[in-house]
Design a protein around this motif. Structure first.
Motif, short mmCIF file in Angstrom:
data_model
loop_
_atom_site.label_atom_id
_atom_site.label_comp_id
_atom_site.label_asym_id
_atom_site.label_seq_id
_atom_site.Cartn_x
_atom_site.Cartn_y
_atom_site.Cartn_z
N PHE A 1 7.81 3.54 -7.72
CA PHE A 1 7.26 2.43 -8.50
C PHE A 1 7.17 1.17 -7.65
O PHE A 1 6.17 0.43 -7.70
N ILE A 2 8.22 0.90 -6.86
CA ILE A 2 8.22 -0.31 -6.02
C ILE A 2 7.10 -0.22 -4.98
O ILE A 2 6.36 -1.20 -4.76
N ILE A 3 6.92 0.92 -4.35
CA ILE A 3 5.86 1.07 -3.34
C ILE A 3 4.49 0.90 -3.98
O ILE A 3 3.60 0.22 -3.43
N CYS A 4 4.31 1.51 -5.14
CA CYS A 4 3.01 1.38 -5.83
C CYS A 4 2.75 -0.07 -6.24
O CYS A 4 1.61 -0.57 -6.17
N ALA A 5 3.79 -0.77 -6.69
CA ALA A 5 3.63 -2.17 -7.08
C ALA A 5 3.25 -3.02 -5.88
O ALA A 5 2.34 -3.88 -5.97
N TYR A 6 3.89 -2.81 -4.76
CA TYR A 6 3.54 -3.56 -3.55
C TYR A 6 2.09 -3.31 -3.15
O TYR A 6 1.34 -4.25 -2.82
N ASN A 7 1.70 -2.06 -3.14
CA ASN A 7 0.32 -1.74 -2.75
C ASN A 7 -0.69 -2.27 -3.76
O ASN A 7 -1.83 -2.60 -3.38
N SER A 8 -0.28 -2.37 -5.01
CA SER A 8 -1.19 -2.95 -6.02
C SER A 8 -1.43 -4.43 -5.75
O SER A 8 -2.57 -4.93 -5.88
N VAL A 9 -0.38 -5.12 -5.34
CA VAL A 9 -0.54 -6.53 -5.02
C VAL A 9 -1.49 -6.70 -3.83
O VAL A 9 -2.39 -7.56 -3.84
N ILE A 10 -1.33 -5.87 -2.80
CA ILE A 10 -2.23 -5.94 -1.64
C ILE A 10 -3.65 -5.55 -2.02
O ILE A 10 -4.64 -6.14 -1.55
N PHE A 11 -3.77 -4.54 -2.89
CA PHE A 11 -5.11 -4.10 -3.31
C PHE A 11 -5.85 -5.22 -4.03
O PHE A 11 -7.05 -5.44 -3.79
N ILE A 12 -5.16 -5.94 -4.91
CA ILE A 12 -5.80 -7.05 -5.62
C ILE A 12 -6.22 -8.14 -4.64
O ILE A 12 -7.32 -8.73 -4.75
N MET A 13 -5.38 -8.40 -3.63
CA MET A 13 -5.73 -9.43 -2.65
C MET A 13 -6.98 -9.05 -1.88
O MET A 13 -7.84 -9.90 -1.60
N MET A 14 -7.10 -7.77 -1.51
CA MET A 14 -8.27 -7.35 -0.73
C MET A 14 -9.51 -7.21 -1.60
O MET A 14 -10.64 -7.47 -1.14
#
Length: 771
Positions: free
Chosen positions: A295-308
């Motif tokens: 869950f933590i890894i997916c949440a981090y990648n979601s934040v990066i995905f929204i930024m990109m």
């Protein structure tokens, strides 16, 4: 042979001590029989011949047979013919044994060269058992050196020597895979993965810090154009991470708040208890930790995905071309590529650093993140990354981003692989330690069982307590208890004023391999009968000699007249056994009204009654066994067991003798007389001395006068047979004293269809007769 040692006790103690020695060579049967007082023994015709060679020999000579003499060099010894007693001995005559005596004085032909040869042989035999000459410190140091060689460390000189380094650190090469460090044994891997994660709170602190940093970077990157979805995602992620952080650290905070106080009686509420249980459940559950990790890894990648995804690639391309044409300033409509690359590197580092997660899962997660980000760099957002800053003017920006991500992945993989290797080495050591602890505990239990089977319970307790108090540590190995006491010249002995000794010999019993099985059955039944008498009547089995069963009653340490005088004065032991003995004696004197009316010896004379009762129960047991044997088809010529019993009573001394195979034995005139009562007795009778018969008469047991019987060493003395009827019951008369412990009338009950290999004794069927 024996002459170098013969003069030692004479010279040092100024006493005249001599020995008769009988030596015979042949075949024997060796083994262990019975269930109590286990001892390794040998049987056979040649053993009987050696016994008769000793009994018919002369003091100061070695009495050997012709077969033994043929194995020696006659020129090296002074040899004379055998004794007259050997010529008249029926056993030696039956087997046509020619005997010779070897003098303890060396032969004139015994040259210096021969002496040197014997001395060299004796010196060569000394290191044959190095364990007997090594001290405890030597053994410990050697084991520590062996364990140190197994440790995954190496010196500086071995760093550049791959062969040496590989031998010293590659402990798990055969147990785990090379790349992923997974145990080849799935059971061990499951045990490793299911180990509780005691570092979970620190992993959550790291994850929460990175989550807060990502939320801040996202807000700064998006600026005023922050989307509602980004805000909601940050709130959900930070809320979840904060909750986990509180759960994981709550117990630590409570301990810092209340744990350091003395007499702490703080009671926690239901919420606190629920948090404690939840934290412990997460630490112990691998599946929950994996779910939190993903869950933590997916949440981090979601934040990066929204930024990109907030960046419009086509608009960025147009704006970039216009900026070059019209010399605009920097374009701020998209993210900073180097910020995203650094954030991804940080997430990869956190993914590898999170503790107690399967290493394979970490590799898969970080590898997917690396590949996905490289696809974004070279395909999806290639234009943006290509026009970002670079670390080298001759190096394309996208390759600079790619290099940083790959170096981060490889570096963290190697670092985590080393940490995983260290963790698995420690896990292996913990497993080995637990296994050694279990083995040591099992060994100690086995040693205690064997010690109680070899020595009486109070003697085993004496050595265990004495060893622990002198070494100021718990007993970890009981193997060297007796040898340690012997090396310190510590003698253990007991003196008893009144002890009843019994010898019971099976007659008409030819020892062979077939009859030895039946002998074991008989002795086993005797030992099962002994268990009841040992617990309730203090009857102790001494040993088995051939077909003779030796036992004694009255060897109670609470009534010993003296126990190891040399040790009574030691302060280290005074607080253990001697205080227990004194306390037991005081309790007995205070609680017994009989002690005020009769002297101590009168109370102990009851052991004669108990010993005679046990002897009668042995005869009953043998009678029941004979009834069972009658229903079994076997060669009756092999064995037809009958028994004679001899009993004597008086003052004896008990103790432990020998440097190896420690044996608890008793000595004294009653021991010799009981043996003579047995050897001169008759089948189916219990023969006793006059003193013993008088004591039995006081308890109401009739004894019939047999007559004057010749006893070796005492001449003609009056002997008696205990009166027994056809039902193996005592014939009683008017009793003057009533024993505190009544004898049992019938203890053995067997059905007709029981075989000789089934147990005959049942403690649940014991009945006490109040005759």
């Amino acid at each position: 042979m024996s002459w170098p040692f013969r003069s030692i006790p004479r010279r040092e103690n100024d006493v005249d001590i001599n020995m008769r020695i009988g030596v015979h060579s042949g075949s024997v049967i060796a083994g262990v029989i019975g269930e109590a007082k286990l001892q390794y023994d040998i049987w056979g015709t040649d053993v009987t011949i050696a016994n008769h060679l000793e009994s018919t020999g002369s003091p100061g000579f070695v009495h050997v047979s012709a077969s033994t003499l043929n194995e020696l060099e006659p020129s090296e010894y002074t040899i004379i013919p055998g004794t007259d007693a050997a010529l008249e001995d029926p056993v030696l005559s039956k087997h046509n044994i020619s005997t010779f005596q070897i003098s303890t004085e060396p032969s004139p032909r015994f040259t210096k060269r021969t002496t040197q040869r014997f001395e060299s042989q004796s010196h060569m035999d000394i290191p044959a058992r190095p364990d007997l000459y090594r001290t405890k410190d030597h053994v410990i140091n050697e084991e520590l050196r062996h364990e140190f060689r197994k440790m995954p460390v190496s010196s500086f000189k071995q760093i550049f020597s791959w062969r040496r380094r590989n031998q010293s650190i590659d402990l798990l090469s055969t147990a785990v895979t090379k790349f992923c460090l997974v145990y080849r044994d799935s059971n061990i891997e499951c045990k490793y993965l299911r180990s509780p994660d005691l570092m979970f709170k620190y992993s959550m602190l790291l994850a929460w810090s990175i989550g807060c940093s990502l939320a801040y970077i996202q807000q700064m990157s998006l600026g005023e154009g922050v989307l509602l979805e980004a805000i909601l995602l940050d709130v959900v992620v930070l809320t979840f991470l904060t909750a986990l952080l509180v759960i994981s650290w709550y117990k630590k905070f409570c301990w810092l708040r209340y744990g350091n106080k003395e007499n702490n009686r703080h009671r926690f509420g239901k919420l606190s208890c629920w948090i404690f249980r939840t934290s412990e459940k997460i630490q112990a559950s691998l599946s929950l930790r994996i779910c939190i990790y993903l869950f933590i890894i997916c949440a981090y990648n979601s934040v990066i995905f929204i930024m990109m995804m907030e960046c419009d690639r086509e608009e960025f391309e147009v704006m970039y071309i216009d900026s070059k044409l019209y010399h605009y300033d920097d374009i701020d409509i998209c993210f900073n590529p180097w910020v995203i690359t650094n954030v991804v590197s940080l997430i990869i580092g956190m993914s590898f650093t999170f503790t107690s997660i399967p290493f394979v899962l970490k590799i898969v997660v970080c590898l997917l993140m690396t590949i996905s980000y490289l696809i974004v760099i070279f395909f999806h957002l290639q234009f943006i990354f290509h026009h970002s800053w670079t670390t080298n003017p001759f190096f394309a920006p996208e390759y600079a981003h790619c290099t940083l991500i790959i170096i981060t992945f490889v570096t963290l993989y190697l670092k985590e692989r080393h940490a995983e290797f260290t963790n698995k080495v420690n896990f292996n050591w913990r497993m080995d330690l637990k296994r050694k602890q279990r083995d040591a505990q099992s060994t100690n239990y086995s040693i205690i069982i064997l010690l109680n089977n070899i020595l009486p319970a109070h003697v085993g307790t004496f050595f265990v307590q004495f060893y622990e108090q002198n070494h100021r540590t718990a007993l970890s190995s009981s193997v060297n208890i007796y040898l340690t006491s012997l090396a310190k010249h510590e003698l253990y002995y007991e003196e008893y004023k009144i002890v009843s000794v019994m010898f019971a010999t099976l007659k008409n019993f030819e020892l062979s391999l077939r009859s030895l099985r039946l002998l074991n059955e008989i002795i086993t039944e005797f030992d099962r009968l002994l268990h009841h008498y040992k617990d309730n009547y203090v009857v102790e089995k001494i040993k088995i000699v051939g077909c003779t069963y030796m036992a004694a009653c009255g060897l109670d340490v609470n009534f010993a007249g003296r126990i190891s005088k040399d040790l009574e004065n030691r302060e280290t032991y005074r607080d253990s056994l001697m205080e227990e003995v004194e306390q037991a004696q005081n309790v007995r004197r205070a609680s017994s009204k009989i002690a005020e009316e009769y002297p101590k010896e009168v109370l102990h004379e009851e052991v004669v009654f108990v010993m005679t009762t046990f002897a009668l129960d042995l005869m009953r047991t043998l009678w029941m066994l004979n009834k069972v044997y009658e229903t079994v088809s076997y060669d009756k010529s092999v064995i037809s067991p009958d028994m004679s019993i001899g009993i004597s009573s008086g003052e004896v001394m008990a103790g432990i003798v020998g440097a190896s195979h420690p044996h608890y034995d008793i000595w004294g005139h009653p021991v010799n007389m009981a043996s003579r009562m047995d050897s001169t007795g008759m089948i189916g009778h219990i023969q006793v001395t006059k003193e013993t018969a008088i004591l039995l008469g006081e308890f109401g047991i009739m004894c019939n006068f047999r007559g004057q019987t010749y006893v070796k060493g005492s001449g003609n003395i009056p002997t008696y047979f205990v009166a027994i009827d056809d039902d193996y019951e005592f014939i009683t008369t008017g009793e003057k004293r009533i024993p505190k412990r009544q004898y049992r009338e019938r203890d053995v009950s067997m059905s007709d269809n029981e075989s000789i290999y089934n147990p005959f004794w049942h403690d649940d069927d014991d009945e006490i007769d109040d005759n």
